[in-house]
Scaffold this motif. Structure first.
Motif, short mmCIF file in Angstrom:
data_model
loop_
_atom_site.label_atom_id
_atom_site.label_comp_id
_atom_site.label_asym_id
_atom_site.label_seq_id
_atom_site.Cartn_x
_atom_site.Cartn_y
_atom_site.Cartn_z
N ALA A 1 0.82 -1.20 0.00
CA ALA A 1 0.00 0.00 0.00
C ALA A 1 0.86 1.26 0.00
O ALA A 1 0.48 2.28 -0.58
CB ALA A 1 -0.93 0.00 1.21
N LEU A 2 2.03 1.18 0.63
CA LEU A 2 2.92 2.34 0.69
C LEU A 2 3.64 2.59 -0.63
O LEU A 2 4.04 3.70 -0.91
CB LEU A 2 3.96 2.14 1.80
CG LEU A 2 3.43 2.13 3.22
CD1 LEU A 2 4.53 1.73 4.19
CD2 LEU A 2 2.84 3.48 3.59
N GLY A 3 3.80 1.54 -1.41
CA GLY A 3 4.52 1.68 -2.68
C GLY A 3 6.02 1.71 -2.45
O GLY A 3 6.52 1.45 -1.37
N VAL B 1 16.50 -2.56 -1.16
CA VAL B 1 16.72 -3.95 -1.54
C VAL B 1 15.89 -4.81 -0.59
O VAL B 1 15.84 -4.56 0.61
CB VAL B 1 18.21 -4.34 -1.40
CG1 VAL B 1 18.42 -5.81 -1.68
CG2 VAL B 1 19.08 -3.49 -2.32
N LEU B 2 15.23 -5.82 -1.13
CA LEU B 2 14.49 -6.78 -0.32
C LEU B 2 15.38 -7.99 -0.08
O LEU B 2 16.07 -8.45 -0.98
CB LEU B 2 13.24 -7.25 -1.05
CG LEU B 2 12.25 -6.19 -1.51
CD1 LEU B 2 11.17 -6.82 -2.36
CD2 LEU B 2 11.66 -5.47 -0.32
N VAL B 3 15.37 -8.51 1.13
CA VAL B 3 16.06 -9.75 1.45
C VAL B 3 15.02 -10.65 2.09
O VAL B 3 14.36 -10.25 3.04
CB VAL B 3 17.25 -9.53 2.41
CG1 VAL B 3 17.98 -10.84 2.67
CG2 VAL B 3 18.20 -8.48 1.88
N TYR C 1 6.00 -7.91 -4.60
CA TYR C 1 6.45 -6.54 -4.35
C TYR C 1 7.51 -6.14 -5.37
O TYR C 1 7.48 -5.05 -5.93
CB TYR C 1 6.99 -6.41 -2.92
CG TYR C 1 7.26 -4.98 -2.53
CD1 TYR C 1 6.26 -4.20 -1.98
CD2 TYR C 1 8.51 -4.41 -2.72
CE1 TYR C 1 6.50 -2.88 -1.62
CE2 TYR C 1 8.77 -3.10 -2.36
CZ TYR C 1 7.76 -2.34 -1.81
OH TYR C 1 8.00 -1.04 -1.47
N GLN C 2 8.43 -7.05 -5.62
CA GLN C 2 9.49 -6.80 -6.60
C GLN C 2 8.89 -6.52 -7.98
O GLN C 2 9.29 -5.57 -8.66
CB GLN C 2 10.43 -8.00 -6.67
CG GLN C 2 11.51 -7.86 -7.73
CD GLN C 2 12.29 -9.14 -7.93
OE1 GLN C 2 11.75 -10.24 -7.79
NE2 GLN C 2 13.56 -9.00 -8.26
N ALA D 1 11.86 -3.54 -7.18
CA ALA D 1 12.89 -3.71 -6.15
C ALA D 1 13.88 -4.79 -6.53
O ALA D 1 13.54 -5.72 -7.26
CB ALA D 1 12.23 -4.08 -4.82
N LYS D 2 15.08 -4.68 -6.03
CA LYS D 2 16.03 -5.78 -6.14
C LYS D 2 15.69 -6.75 -5.01
O LYS D 2 15.46 -6.34 -3.88
CB LYS D 2 17.46 -5.28 -5.99
CG LYS D 2 18.46 -6.43 -5.97
CD LYS D 2 19.87 -5.96 -6.19
CE LYS D 2 20.85 -7.08 -6.17
NZ LYS D 2 20.61 -8.17 -7.10
N LEU D 3 15.64 -8.02 -5.32
CA LEU D 3 15.32 -9.05 -4.33
C LEU D 3 16.48 -10.01 -4.21
O LEU D 3 16.95 -10.56 -5.20
CB LEU D 3 14.05 -9.82 -4.74
CG LEU D 3 13.71 -11.06 -3.92
CD1 LEU D 3 13.46 -10.71 -2.46
CD2 LEU D 3 12.48 -11.75 -4.52
#
Length: 124
Positions: free
Chosen positions: A58-60, A67-69, A85-86, A91-93
């Motif tokens: 929701a936040l965007g 980076v997502l981990v 989300y990526q 996003a980089k995951l």
């Protein structure tokens, strides 16, 4: 949950980090995913405003590099959440093989190098 830098915030204080907050980052005490009492008093049905305010989708995308981990063995919040989300926000995951939900916050775990790598990427 997607492993991101944990934020120490209160419900009235917005986060100030390149990390995306998660619902539990707004709580003042620790809650377990299996605690019925916790879910009854602090679940999305009881405090929807807190969940809405911290829902990464929701936040965007945050206005800073991120980076997502995520551990591929996370049974609390599946890695598919990070994939969605990526895909939605570019996003980089970084998937950490064999890592569960809490491995990404344990410096002694095999997942820790992935967390440090993500921090290095964000820090430039």
């Amino acid at each position: 949950r997607t492993a991101r830098t944990a934020l120490s915030t209160t419900p009235d204080t917005p986060p100030s980090s390149s990390a995306v907050p998660t619902p539990s980052s707004k709580r003042s005490r620790t809650y377990s995913a299996d605690s019925a009492a916790d879910q009854e008093s602090c679940g999305p049905d009881q405090v929807p405003d807190r969940y809405a305010a911290t829902d990464p989708t929701a936040l965007g995308a945050p206005p800073v590099p991120f980076v997502l981990v995520h551990g591929d063995q996370d049974e609390v919040l599946t890695v598919e959440m990070s994939h969605r989300y990526q895909a939605a926000f570019g996003a980089k995951l970084i998937e950490s093989p064999g890592a569960g939900h809490f491995d990404l916050i344990d410096p002694r775990s095999a997942a820790w190098p992935h967390v440090m790598g993500a921090l290095r990427l964000v820090a430039g």
